[in-house]
Design an enzyme around this catalytic site. Structure first.
Site, PDB file in Angstrom:
ATOM      1  N   THR A 116       0.818  -1.215   0.000  1.00 50.29           N
ATOM      2  CA  THR A 116       0.000   0.000   0.000  1.00 50.29           C
ATOM      3  C   THR A 116       0.848   1.260   0.000  1.00 50.29           C
ATOM      4  OG1 THR A 116      -1.492   1.300   1.403  1.00 50.29           O
ATOM      5  CG2 THR A 116      -0.103  -0.262   2.538  1.00 50.29           C
ATOM      6  N   TYR A 140      -1.809   0.391  10.043  1.00 50.09           N
ATOM      7  CA  TYR A 140      -2.121  -0.320   8.794  1.00 50.09           C
ATOM      8  C   TYR A 140      -0.885  -0.315   7.879  1.00 50.09           C
ATOM      9  CZ  TYR A 140      -3.711  -0.986   4.027  1.00 50.09           C
ATOM     10  OH  TYR A 140      -3.813  -1.412   2.729  1.00 50.09           O
TER      11      TYR A 140
END
Ligand code: UDP
Length: 324
Positions: A116, A140
């Site tokens: 990501t 995250y």
């Protein structure tokens, strides 16, 4: 050619399963179905397995003998990761380690990882290239950055070859309306905006209007999920033809602000829905835009759907005709 897909019942995973199936690959999805939808898997079998279940992973790898593994299964919400980091480190980091360890034991050495843009945190320069430093600002992003680090080391020591794809903002749906984004609860901007247009939600909240951007709202690089799927196919072909371990950004190289997304959604849907300005969401960087020249140059990726109206139109088509 057999490909094992973790999280194949999820949003991006299911689009990649479709793309692989259409190309004639034999796919097997493993998914715990905590977030995914079995109906979203258009090709191959689905086995309900949690990645913490090492024995089942071992059995599947030995029985299916995939040439490559694509690993999508993960939690993806920035806000939730700030509230419950343990959940993210367990599911995203520890479970990836279990999968990798079992792959090594089984002698499977090609791996495609869903990373990501959140691994970059607040980047120093935009558009962001792969050489930008890895400094995530939320659990995250950190949970994925840890896996990237593990991959680097495993690649050096165990002969694993991997491609890590750093997704910017995946959006849209395949145009026929067979599959699309369906998270519960939904937290992503475009589906929430469209639910507001549909009247399912009272208003859309803009999280922060005082960022250092031209209109004060966050800017993201929205990439159509079918272009993102194509990057996975190219990454797989690259590994199958002997390509070395590598990392690629996946985005279009330009972004849209939250306000611009809302305005485009109003135009596409023809609905003038209510918008409320609200507080910043913790963990959000102001701007995330990809420099994707490496993906284009090394893998020959050619984006086809770099058109925010098309992206929102396909998402709207899905939102109106959802099957799950
Ligand atoms: N966002 C927003 N309102 C919402 C959901 C998201 O303003 O209801 C903003 C969010 O703060 C971010 C951008 O939209 O700046 C994209 O958020 P999303 O959750 O879709 O993706 P992320 O960038 O977190 O992966």
């Amino acid at each position: 050619m057999r490909v094992l897909i973790t999280g194949g019942a999820g949003y991006i995973g299911s689009h990649v399963v479709k793309a692989l199936g259409e190309k004639g690959y034999e796919v097997l999805t493993i998914d715990n179905l905590s977030k995914g939808h079995e109906e979203a898997v258009l090709y191959g079998e689905v086995k309900r397995i949690d990645l913490s279940d090492r024995e089942s992973i071992r059995d599947v790898l030995r029985a299916f003998k995939p040439e490559a593994v694509m690993h999508f299964a993960a939690f993806i919400e920035v806000r939730e990761s700030v509230l419950y980091p343990l959940k993210y480190y367990k599911n995203n980091t520890v479970n990836s380690l279990i999968l990798l360890e079992e792959m090594i034991y089984a002698g499977i050495n090609r791996f495609i990882f869903s990373s990501t843009a959140a691994v970059y945190g607040n980047p120093v320069s935009v558009p962001i290239s792969e050489s930008e430093s890895i400094k995530p600002i939320n659990p995250y992003g950190q949970s994925k950055a840890f896996v990237e680090r593990i991959l680097e080391d495993f690649s050096k020591s165990y002969g694993l070859r991997y491609v890590s794809l750093r997704y910017f903002n995946a959006a849209g749906a395949e145009p026929e309306g067979k599959i699309g984004e369906s998270h519960n609860p939904e937290t992503h901007l475009i589906p929430l905006v469209l639910k507001t247009a549909k009247g399912e939600i009272e208003h859309i909240k803009i999280f922060g209007t005082d960022y250092e951007t031209p209109d004060g709202t966050c800017i993201r690089d929205y990439i159509h999920v079918d272009d993102l799927s194509k990057a996975h196919i190219l990454a797989l072909e690259y590994l199958l033809s002997g390509g070395k371990s590598n990392v690629f950004n996946c985005g279009y190289g330009h972004g849209y602000s939250v306000r611009e997304i809302i305005d485009t959604a109003k135009k596409v849907t023809g609905v003038d829905f209510p918008v409320v300005e609200s507080e910043r969401r913790p963990g959000d960087p102001a701007i995330l835009v990809a420099d994707s020249s490496k993906l284009k140059k090394t893998l020959g990726w050619i984006p086809e759907f770099d058109d925010i109206e098309y992206i929102i139109r396909t998402a709207w088509n899905w939102e109106l005709n959802k099957r799950f």
